[in-house]
Design a protein around this motif. Structure first.
Motif, PDB file in Angstrom:
ATOM      1  N   UNK A   1      -6.237 -29.857  -9.988  1.00  0.00           N
ATOM      2  CA  UNK A   1      -5.140 -30.533  -9.303  1.00  0.00           C
ATOM      3  C   UNK A   1      -4.335 -29.505  -8.511  1.00  0.00           C
ATOM      4  N   UNK A   2      -3.906 -29.931  -7.327  1.00  0.00           N
ATOM      5  CA  UNK A   2      -3.208 -29.041  -6.416  1.00  0.00           C
ATOM      6  C   UNK A   2      -1.967 -29.725  -5.843  1.00  0.00           C
ATOM      7  N   UNK A   3      -0.986 -28.895  -5.475  1.00  0.00           N
ATOM      8  CA  UNK A   3       0.215 -29.366  -4.785  1.00  0.00           C
ATOM      9  C   UNK A   3       0.094 -28.968  -3.322  1.00  0.00           C
ATOM     10  N   UNK A   4       0.307 -29.905  -2.421  1.00  0.00           N
ATOM     11  CA  UNK A   4       0.407 -29.599  -0.997  1.00  0.00           C
ATOM     12  C   UNK A   4       1.870 -29.261  -0.690  1.00  0.00           C
ATOM     13  N   UNK A   5       2.085 -28.088  -0.065  1.00  0.00           N
ATOM     14  CA  UNK A   5       3.432 -27.633   0.254  1.00  0.00           C
ATOM     15  C   UNK A   5       3.543 -27.349   1.748  1.00  0.00           C
TER      16      UNK A   5
ATOM     17  N   UNK B   1       2.605 -36.699  -8.588  1.00  0.00           N
ATOM     18  CA  UNK B   1       2.764 -35.759  -9.696  1.00  0.00           C
ATOM     19  C   UNK B   1       2.474 -36.433 -11.030  1.00  0.00           C
ATOM     20  N   UNK B   2       2.614 -37.750 -11.081  1.00  0.00           N
ATOM     21  CA  UNK B   2       2.435 -38.474 -12.339  1.00  0.00           C
ATOM     22  C   UNK B   2       0.995 -38.446 -12.825  1.00  0.00           C
ATOM     23  N   UNK B   3       0.053 -38.280 -11.900  1.00  0.00           N
ATOM     24  CA  UNK B   3      -1.331 -38.200 -12.338  1.00  0.00           C
ATOM     25  C   UNK B   3      -2.266 -39.023 -11.495  1.00  0.00           C
TER      26      UNK B   3
ATOM     27  N   UNK C   1       8.201 -26.658   0.503  1.00  0.00           N
ATOM     28  CA  UNK C   1       8.576 -27.840  -0.266  1.00  0.00           C
ATOM     29  C   UNK C   1       7.345 -28.681  -0.579  1.00  0.00           C
ATOM     30  N   UNK C   2       7.391 -29.391  -1.692  1.00  0.00           N
ATOM     31  CA  UNK C   2       6.279 -30.260  -2.080  1.00  0.00           C
ATOM     32  C   UNK C   2       6.133 -31.426  -1.102  1.00  0.00           C
ATOM     33  N   UNK C   3       4.869 -31.716  -0.735  1.00  0.00           N
ATOM     34  CA  UNK C   3       4.579 -32.850   0.138  1.00  0.00           C
ATOM     35  C   UNK C   3       3.676 -33.885  -0.535  1.00  0.00           C
ATOM     36  N   UNK C   4       2.974 -33.488  -1.581  1.00  0.00           N
ATOM     37  CA  UNK C   4       2.071 -34.410  -2.251  1.00  0.00           C
ATOM     38  C   UNK C   4       1.129 -33.664  -3.170  1.00  0.00           C
TER      39      UNK C   4
END
Length: 272
Positions: A245-249, A235-237, A142-145
Motif C-alpha cells: 500500500x502506498x500514499x500519493x503525495x 486510508x481506511x483500506x 500533502x496526502x492526495x490518496x
C-alpha cells in the motif's frame, strides 16, 4: 551536509553512473514489490540510457545524483508528466543515510520543477515507510490518496476468455526484447482500451473484473507467472486482499513560472 554543486545529472553516456543509479533504485523498492516494477527488469539500465540520450531540454526523464569520490551514493529519478514533476524513485546508499542527501535531492527537484514551470511535484511512498513520509510532509507534500496493490486471481478452468484485440504487439515485443519490460494496449468490451505492463513474466492489469478478464484473455499469449493490479482507495483500506500500500503525495508550487532558476541555484523547499 553536501555542497550546493554536488547534485549532478546523469546522462545517457555515463554508463557507470547510470548502472549505479539503476542498482540503487532497484534496491529501494519495498520487498513486497520486488520483481514487479521496471527497475527490476533485465534491461532497466539500457532503458535509462535510451531515456537520457536526448538533449537535456528534450527529456521526460531527469536522473539526478550525489557522488562521493566519483561514485553515485544517492539518486532521484524524476519524470516530467504534464504539469507535474513526479518522483519515480529516490534512493540513498545505506551507509550515507541520515546525512541530508535525500533532502538535498528533493530540494533539487523543487528547483528543477520551478525551472521547468510545472505547477506541482508528486510522489508515492509506502505507508509503512514512516521516516520517508515524515520527510516529505516536512518539506510540504500533502496526502492526495492511497493505492493498494493486490494479486489478481486466475479464473478457473473452463472459464470463457474475454475477447481482446491486441493493438501494438510489435512495439510491445520490441520493448520487452530491449529492456525486459513492455506496455501493451488491448481493446475489449465496447471498444474500451486498456494498458497493461509486463516486467519479466509478471503482468500488471486494471483492478477488478476488467483486469481479471484481460489477464485471462492474455494468458496463453504472454504466459504470466503472476498477475497483479493497483487499486485506488482510501486510508481506511481496500475491500480485497492486498500485499502493498502506498500514499500519493503532492506539493503545489504557488507560482511555478515566477523566478525560474537553473538547476544549480539555491532555493529552499521550505520556503515554497
Amino acid at each position: 551536509m553536501i555542497g550546493e554543486t554536488d547534485i549532478q545529472s546523469i546522462d545517457g553516456h555515463d554508463g557507470d553512473g547510470r548502472r549505479a543509479a539503476a542498482r540503487l533504485l532497484a534496491a529501494s523498492v519495498p520487498v513486497e514489490c520486488q520483481g514487479l516494477v521496471a527497475y527490476h527488469a533485465t534491461g532497466a539500465d539500457a532503458y535509462l540510457g535510451a531515456a537520457l540520450s536526448p538533449a537535456p531540454g528534450q527529456r521526460t526523464v531527469i536522473l539526478r545524483a550525489a557522488r562521493v569520490a566519483g561514485e553515485v551514493i544517492a539518486v532521484a529519478d524524476w519524470r516530467i508528466m504534464h504539469a507535474q514533476l513526479f518522483l519515480n524513485g529516490l534512493s540513498v546508499r545505506a551507509q550515507y543515510r541520515g546525512h541530508g542527501y535525500g533532502t538535498r535531492l528533493l530540494d533539487d527537484g523543487v528547483r528543477i520543477a520551478r525551472d521547468l514551470g510545472v505547477s506541482a511535484l508528486g510522489l508515492d511512498v509506502e505507508v509503512d515507510n514512516v521516516g520517508a513520509y515524515a520527510l516529505y510532509q516536512k518539506l510540504g507534500f500533502e496526502e492526495m490518496g492511497y493505492s493498494w496493490w493486490e494479486d489478481v486471481p486466475t479464473p478457473g478452468a473452463g472459464a470463457a476468455r474475454t475477447p481482446l484485440r491486441i493493438l501494438d504487439w510489435p512495439t510491445f515485443q520490441a520493448q520487452r526484447a530491449a529492456y525486459g519490460f513492455g506496455d501493451l494496449s488491448v481493446r475489449h468490451g465496447d471498444g474500451q482500451v486498456s494498458r497493461v505492463r509486463m516486467v519479466g513474466s509478471v503482468l500488471r492489469v486494471e483492478p477488478g473484473a476488467t483486469g481479471a478478464g484481460i489477464a485471462h484473455g492474455l494468458a496463453e499469449l504472454v504466459a504470466p507467472s503472476r498477475v497483479y493490479a493497483v487499486r485506488p482507495g482510501s486510508a481506511a483500506g481496500c475491500a480485497t486482499a492486498w500485499f502493498a500500500r502506498f500514499v500519493r503525495m503532492r506539493m503545489s508550487l504557488s507560482d511555478p513560472g515566477r523566478g525560474r532558476v537553473e538547476y544549480g541555484e539555491r532555493r529552499s523547499a521550505r520556503r515554497i
